[in-house]
Write a protein that holds these residues in place. Structure first.
Motif, PDB file in Angstrom:
ATOM      1  N   SER A   1       0.823  -1.217   0.000  1.00  0.00           N
ATOM      2  CA  SER A   1       0.000   0.000   0.000  1.00  0.00           C
ATOM      3  C   SER A   1       0.857   1.267   0.000  1.00  0.00           C
ATOM      4  N   GLU A   2       0.220   2.358  -0.327  1.00  0.00           N
ATOM      5  CA  GLU A   2       0.779   3.696  -0.062  1.00  0.00           C
ATOM      6  C   GLU A   2      -0.112   4.316   1.003  1.00  0.00           C
ATOM      7  N   SER A   3       0.463   4.660   2.143  1.00  0.00           N
ATOM      8  CA  SER A   3      -0.335   5.058   3.302  1.00  0.00           C
ATOM      9  C   SER A   3       0.196   6.331   3.935  1.00  0.00           C
ATOM     10  N   SER A   4      -0.693   7.020   4.627  1.00  0.00           N
ATOM     11  CA  SER A   4      -0.281   8.157   5.444  1.00  0.00           C
ATOM     12  C   SER A   4      -1.050   8.091   6.766  1.00  0.00           C
ATOM     13  N   THR A   5      -0.323   8.213   7.874  1.00  0.00           N
ATOM     14  CA  THR A   5      -0.945   8.114   9.197  1.00  0.00           C
ATOM     15  C   THR A   5      -0.812   9.453   9.913  1.00  0.00           C
ATOM     16  N   ILE A   6      -1.916   9.905  10.478  1.00  0.00           N
ATOM     17  CA  ILE A   6      -1.869  11.165  11.220  1.00  0.00           C
ATOM     18  C   ILE A   6      -1.235  10.897  12.580  1.00  0.00           C
ATOM     19  N   SER A   7      -0.311  11.766  12.973  1.00  0.00           N
ATOM     20  CA  SER A   7       0.364  11.594  14.249  1.00  0.00           C
ATOM     21  C   SER A   7       0.385  12.928  14.980  1.00  0.00           C
ATOM     22  N   PRO A   8      -0.662  13.202  15.771  1.00  0.00           N
ATOM     23  CA  PRO A   8      -0.756  14.511  16.431  1.00  0.00           C
ATOM     24  C   PRO A   8       0.409  14.729  17.396  1.00  0.00           C
ATOM     25  N   ALA A   9       0.912  15.955  17.461  1.00  0.00           N
ATOM     26  CA  ALA A   9       2.034  16.262  18.368  1.00  0.00           C
ATOM     27  C   ALA A   9       1.628  16.004  19.811  1.00  0.00           C
ATOM     28  N   GLU A  10       0.388  16.303  20.137  1.00  0.00           N
ATOM     29  CA  GLU A  10      -0.108  15.961  21.469  1.00  0.00           C
ATOM     30  C   GLU A  10      -1.581  15.586  21.402  1.00  0.00           C
ATOM     31  N   GLY A  11      -2.032  14.840  22.410  1.00  0.00           N
ATOM     32  CA  GLY A  11      -3.427  14.408  22.453  1.00  0.00           C
ATOM     33  C   GLY A  11      -3.659  13.194  21.572  1.00  0.00           C
ATOM     34  N   GLY A  12      -4.910  12.723  21.590  1.00  0.00           N
ATOM     35  CA  GLY A  12      -5.257  11.538  20.812  1.00  0.00           C
ATOM     36  C   GLY A  12      -5.651  11.895  19.395  1.00  0.00           C
ATOM     37  N   ILE A  13      -6.234  10.922  18.706  1.00  0.00           N
ATOM     38  CA  ILE A  13      -6.670  11.146  17.325  1.00  0.00           C
ATOM     39  C   ILE A  13      -8.027  11.845  17.358  1.00  0.00           C
ATOM     40  N   HIS A  14      -8.082  13.032  16.771  1.00  0.00           N
ATOM     41  CA  HIS A  14      -9.357  13.757  16.669  1.00  0.00           C
ATOM     42  C   HIS A  14     -10.008  13.330  15.351  1.00  0.00           C
ATOM     43  N   PRO A  15     -11.214  12.709  15.424  1.00  0.00           N
ATOM     44  CA  PRO A  15     -11.798  12.141  14.198  1.00  0.00           C
ATOM     45  C   PRO A  15     -11.906  13.132  13.036  1.00  0.00           C
ATOM     46  N   ARG A  16     -12.316  14.375  13.344  1.00  0.00           N
ATOM     47  CA  ARG A  16     -12.493  15.327  12.235  1.00  0.00           C
ATOM     48  C   ARG A  16     -11.149  15.722  11.632  1.00  0.00           C
ATOM     49  N   LYS A  17     -10.153  15.905  12.505  1.00  0.00           N
ATOM     50  CA  LYS A  17      -8.822  16.264  11.981  1.00  0.00           C
ATOM     51  C   LYS A  17      -8.237  15.104  11.176  1.00  0.00           C
ATOM     52  N   ALA A  18      -8.492  13.881  11.632  1.00  0.00           N
ATOM     53  CA  ALA A  18      -8.002  12.714  10.882  1.00  0.00           C
ATOM     54  C   ALA A  18      -8.669  12.683   9.506  1.00  0.00           C
ATOM     55  N   ALA A  19      -9.981  12.988   9.473  1.00  0.00           N
ATOM     56  CA  ALA A  19     -10.700  12.979   8.196  1.00  0.00           C
ATOM     57  C   ALA A  19     -10.144  14.048   7.258  1.00  0.00           C
ATOM     58  N   GLU A  20      -9.798  15.209   7.828  1.00  0.00           N
ATOM     59  CA  GLU A  20      -9.197  16.269   6.994  1.00  0.00           C
ATOM     60  C   GLU A  20      -7.860  15.799   6.428  1.00  0.00           C
ATOM     61  N   HIS A  21      -7.071  15.155   7.284  1.00  0.00           N
ATOM     62  CA  HIS A  21      -5.787  14.600   6.843  1.00  0.00           C
ATOM     63  C   HIS A  21      -5.999  13.627   5.676  1.00  0.00           C
ATOM     64  N   HIS A  22      -7.057  12.771   5.806  1.00  0.00           N
ATOM     65  CA  HIS A  22      -7.321  11.765   4.773  1.00  0.00           C
ATOM     66  C   HIS A  22      -7.657  12.451   3.438  1.00  0.00           C
ATOM     67  N   ALA A  23      -8.537  13.446   3.509  1.00  0.00           N
ATOM     68  CA  ALA A  23      -8.950  14.119   2.276  1.00  0.00           C
ATOM     69  C   ALA A  23      -7.752  14.823   1.623  1.00  0.00           C
TER      70      ALA A  23
ATOM     71  N   ALA B   1     -16.682   7.677  12.197  1.00  0.00           N
ATOM     72  CA  ALA B   1     -17.544   8.100  11.088  1.00  0.00           C
ATOM     73  C   ALA B   1     -16.890   9.116  10.144  1.00  0.00           C
ATOM     74  N   PRO B   2     -16.283  10.206  10.643  1.00  0.00           N
ATOM     75  CA  PRO B   2     -15.718  11.170   9.693  1.00  0.00           C
ATOM     76  C   PRO B   2     -14.614  10.557   8.823  1.00  0.00           C
ATOM     77  N   CYS B   3     -13.857   9.658   9.414  1.00  0.00           N
ATOM     78  CA  CYS B   3     -12.760   9.009   8.680  1.00  0.00           C
ATOM     79  C   CYS B   3     -13.317   8.070   7.615  1.00  0.00           C
ATOM     80  N   LEU B   4     -14.304   7.263   8.021  1.00  0.00           N
ATOM     81  CA  LEU B   4     -14.933   6.351   7.061  1.00  0.00           C
ATOM     82  C   LEU B   4     -15.524   7.128   5.886  1.00  0.00           C
TER      83      LEU B   4
END
Ligand code: AMP
Ligand code: MG
Length: 334
Positions: free
Chosen positions: A31-53, A86-89
């Motif tokens: 695969s070709e993949s990209s993983t969001i890795s926030p500098a602090e805190g957990g994975i924020h679903p909306r920010k992860a979805a923005e990263h995906h788009a 949901a936002p990521c999906l």
């Protein structure tokens, strides 16, 4: 290599956006993949979805270019329909709808958990395994019975990877913490639980990890060596998973154990599974690490299997299903 019949897989259930491919014969390509890795805190679903788009276009171009393919070589698009955030999906499903419509090729929404099993079967050549699925959000022991993959046991609270990540984060280590916990555990040389015993929760066939998370976090706060806590945390949490997996083998009469999910990258977990299987005359299998973590290739592989069984997903049926269960999906392939 065959020129057409390629299935593109899109993975976007949580932290990772990934495209992968199988060819017309179902052979997987990395695969070709990209993983969001926030500098602090957990994975924020909306920010992860923005990263995906934001990353989708570049990842797809890179994958096709790497394999010397154009979009016209694709014959179908598979995507993770659930379970997940949901936002990521939604980001993955939109990409699938767009590509399927623009290229006038079918799409197929697949079950993310089942995809972990199917890529593992393909990679390891095992036939009818019990899967220990140990990932960030999911921890389940699964096997195939009467036309479905059934959940024999699972976590009653958080996933084991989530537990490792949260523990690491409370000690200043950003996501993903699991690999760092593994490294620190290796620095601890004592092979005894005298230093620190932690809660061990197996209830019948089920597991729970929030108690051990609290206890481990408290222990480091109280000055216990971080390396010792990492070691003890792994020993306890992995032993609980292996105990449930062993009971699943015993109850089902099966003789193959398959590991899947990001935590299955962990060498100590792999070793514990091998020891348990050797002791009972079973065999333990673990796919290459790139196919343990979330990846688009496993989605492409399951899509290819489902398409081979005659299943496609129409536009109206392509809504995401964040709460999709492993045993919601009927198996229509061998
Ligand atoms: P997944 O959700 O299946 O993509 O897997 C991601 C999870 O796997 C995260 O919680 C990571 O911390 C965890 N993980 C990745 N590598 C390792 C490792 N070597 N040891 C333990 N956990 C890991
Ligand atoms: Mg996963």
């Amino acid at each position: 290599m065959v020129d057409d019949g390629w299935v593109l897989g899109i993975e976007s259930t949580a932290h990772t956006f990934s495209f992968g491919l199988v060819d017309g014969e179902g052979k997987p390509y990395p695969s070709e993949s990209s993983t969001i890795s926030p500098a602090e805190g957990g994975i924020h679903p909306r920010k992860a979805a923005e990263h995906h788009a934001e990353t989708a276009g570049e990842l797809l171009a890179r994958l096709l270019q790497r394999e010397g393919l154009g979009k016209s070589n694709l014959s179908a698009i598979a995507f993770s329909q659930g379970p997940g955030l949901a936002p990521c999906l939604r980001a993955g499903a939109s990409a699938a709808r767009t590509l399927s419509t623009a290229l006038a090729i079918p799409m197929i929404g697949v079950n993310h958990c089942v995809a972990h099993i199917e890529i593992g079967r393909e990679q390891c050549g095992c036939d009818d395994p019990v899967l220990l699925y140990a990932s960030g959000g999911n921890t389940q022991v699964i096997t195939r019975l009467a036309g479905k993959y059934r959940v024999l046991g699972e976590t009653l609270d958080i996933g084991i990877g989530n537990m490792l990540d949260k523990f690491a984060r409370s000690n200043g280590i950003p996501f993903p913490g699991g690999p760092k916990v593994e490294q620190h555990a290796l620095l601890w040389n004592e092979d005894s639980l005298d230093e620190l015993s932690l809660p061990y929760v197996v209830q019948g066939m089920d597991l729970a990890f929030s108690g051990i998370l609290t206890a481990a976090t408290k222990a480091t706060r109280n000055g216990t060596s971080f390396d010792a806590v990492c070691w003890s945390l792994q020993e306890h949490a992995f032993a609980a998973c292996v105990e449930v997996a062993e009971r699943a083998l015993a109850h089902s009469g099966k003789t193959e154990l398959l590991l899947g999910g990001g935590v299955a990258c962990n060498e100590r977990l792999r070793e514990m599974c091998e020891i348990m299987c050797a002791e009972r005359g079973a065999k333990s299998y673990a796919p290459p690490k790139m196919y343990c973590v979330d990846n688009g290739t496993m989605i492409a592989r399951l899509g290819w299997l489902e398409l081979g069984g005659g299943r496609v997903t129409s536009l109206v049926d392509s809504a995401i299903i964040p709460t999709l269960r492993t045993d919601d999906s009927e198996i229509i392939w061998a």
